[in-house]
Design a protein around this motif. Structure first.
Motif, short mmCIF file in Angstrom:
data_model
loop_
_atom_site.label_atom_id
_atom_site.label_comp_id
_atom_site.label_asym_id
_atom_site.label_seq_id
_atom_site.Cartn_x
_atom_site.Cartn_y
_atom_site.Cartn_z
N CYS A 43 -16.60 -7.81 -3.33
CA CYS A 43 -17.34 -9.14 -2.82
C CYS A 43 -16.32 -10.45 -2.56
O CYS A 43 -16.54 -11.31 -1.68
CB CYS A 43 -18.36 -9.56 -4.01
SG CYS A 43 -19.81 -8.47 -4.15
N LEU A 44 -15.24 -10.42 -3.25
CA LEU A 44 -14.23 -11.45 -3.07
C LEU A 44 -13.75 -11.67 -1.59
O LEU A 44 -13.56 -12.95 -1.09
CB LEU A 44 -13.01 -11.36 -4.09
CG LEU A 44 -11.93 -12.49 -4.22
CD1 LEU A 44 -12.84 -13.66 -4.54
CD2 LEU A 44 -10.91 -12.29 -5.11
N PRO A 45 -13.21 -10.51 -0.84
CA PRO A 45 -12.86 -10.77 0.53
C PRO A 45 -14.01 -11.47 1.03
O PRO A 45 -13.84 -12.04 2.00
CB PRO A 45 -12.18 -9.40 0.80
CG PRO A 45 -11.91 -8.62 -0.66
CD PRO A 45 -12.89 -9.25 -1.54
N ILE A 46 -15.17 -10.67 1.06
CA ILE A 46 -16.23 -11.24 1.93
C ILE A 46 -16.54 -12.72 1.82
O ILE A 46 -16.94 -13.50 2.78
CB ILE A 46 -17.58 -10.42 1.53
CG1 ILE A 46 -17.27 -8.83 1.82
CG2 ILE A 46 -18.68 -10.81 2.51
CD1 ILE A 46 -18.56 -7.93 1.52
N ILE A 47 -16.59 -13.19 0.37
CA ILE A 47 -16.83 -14.58 0.20
C ILE A 47 -15.58 -15.29 0.67
O ILE A 47 -16.12 -16.47 1.57
CB ILE A 47 -16.86 -14.79 -1.24
CG1 ILE A 47 -18.23 -14.07 -1.83
CG2 ILE A 47 -17.05 -16.44 -1.61
CD1 ILE A 47 -18.30 -14.22 -3.48
N LEU A 48 -14.39 -15.17 0.68
CA LEU A 48 -13.37 -15.79 1.32
C LEU A 48 -13.41 -15.64 2.82
O LEU A 48 -13.07 -16.71 3.50
CB LEU A 48 -12.05 -15.26 1.06
CG LEU A 48 -11.69 -15.23 -0.68
CD1 LEU A 48 -10.32 -14.65 -1.07
CD2 LEU A 48 -11.69 -16.55 -1.04
N GLY A 49 -13.93 -14.72 3.47
CA GLY A 49 -14.16 -14.69 4.98
C GLY A 49 -15.33 -15.53 5.42
O GLY A 49 -15.06 -16.43 6.32
N LEU A 50 -16.41 -15.43 4.56
CA LEU A 50 -17.42 -16.42 4.98
C LEU A 50 -16.90 -17.98 4.67
O LEU A 50 -17.48 -18.84 5.62
CB LEU A 50 -18.64 -16.31 3.98
CG LEU A 50 -19.27 -14.77 4.28
CD1 LEU A 50 -20.40 -14.65 3.24
CD2 LEU A 50 -19.77 -14.64 5.79
N VAL A 51 -16.18 -18.28 3.61
CA VAL A 51 -15.78 -19.69 3.54
C VAL A 51 -14.93 -19.99 4.74
O VAL A 51 -15.09 -21.16 5.28
CB VAL A 51 -15.28 -19.85 2.20
CG1 VAL A 51 -14.52 -21.16 1.96
CG2 VAL A 51 -16.07 -19.62 1.06
N ARG A 52 -14.06 -19.26 5.00
CA ARG A 52 -13.22 -19.53 6.14
C ARG A 52 -13.97 -19.61 7.64
O ARG A 52 -13.68 -20.49 8.19
CB ARG A 52 -12.08 -18.45 6.17
CG ARG A 52 -10.98 -18.80 7.34
CD ARG A 52 -9.76 -17.73 7.21
NE ARG A 52 -8.86 -17.97 8.35
CZ ARG A 52 -7.80 -17.07 8.59
NH1 ARG A 52 -7.67 -15.97 7.71
NH2 ARG A 52 -6.92 -17.43 9.43
#
Length: 224
Positions: free
Chosen positions: A148-157
């Motif tokens: 989930c961490l890469p997905i969350i970072l992608g959404l924030v970006r």
């Protein structure tokens, strides 16, 4: 004659076998030194074999850790059992019904013979480990966090790139003759020119004397 010889040979053989067996049987405790890892909440069994050779004896289990040592007794967490293996051997069993961290430590069986002497078995070490369910749960949580961490970072970006800073509004001003215009105001209504003219005429006629109003004479003509 041959039958008598055979019977005598059999009797001699049996007697020799019994004598050899009696000489080979010696009182002892057979226990394996090892470390046992048991999941918390699970079960575990420790055992040792007492070779008593038909003699009377009394067996116990001893537990100790870094601070204390005591005899293990039957309880809601421990079960002590003696199982007969042969005429000369008996197995001592220590069964843990529910393993917890309180059970960690060293265990060994002890035997007190009828003559009063005591034999001790080897130490067996028990360590309570987290249960398999807890380990699986922790593994799933860690795996989910890594996924989930890469997905969350992608959404924030993506969200941060879509939101652009809005420019501040600029105040437009014009300079005429070196003076700054005042902010634009709503147009005011036209002055009452007619009212001003009427007032001016009224002031001009204040000094004039009004002439008396001439009366009107009506005449009538009558015909006979």
């Amino acid at each position: 004659m041959s039958d008598m010889c055979d019977s005598l040979f059999t009797a001699i053989s049996c007697t020799f076998f019994l004598l050899v067996s009696a000489e080979e049987c010696s009182q002892s405790i057979q226990a394996r030194r090892a470390t046992f890892y048991a999941p918390q909440g699970g079960t575990l069994s420790l055992s040792c074999v007492v070779q008593h050779c038909g003699d009377t004896w009394t067996g116990n289990w001893i537990w100790k850790n870094s601070t204390e040592e005591k005899t293990v007794e039957n309880s809601d967490r421990h079960n002590l059992t003696n199982v007969t293996v042969s005429a000369n051997e008996t197995r001592l069993l220590l069964h843990f019904l529910t393993v917890s961290q309180l059970d960690e430590g060293s265990y060994r069986c002890t035997v007190t013979w009828s003559q009063g002497n005591t034999d001790l078995g080897h130490w067996m070490y028990v360590k309570a480990a987290p249960s398999g369910r807890n380990l699986l749960h922790r593994g799933l949580v860690c795996a989910g966090a890594f996924v989930c961490l890469p997905i969350i970072l992608g959404l924030v970006r993506c969200l941060s790139s879509e939101v652009k800073p809005q420019p501040l509004p600029r105040t437009c001003s014009r300079y005429i003759g070196g003076y700054r215009d005042q902010p634009h105001l709503a147009p005011s209504p036209p002055p009452p020119l007619v009212y001003a003219d009427i007032s001016h005429d009224a002031r001009r006629q204040q000094g004039a004397t009004r002439e008396p109003v001439q009366s009107t004479v009506y005449s009538s003509v009558r015909f006979s």
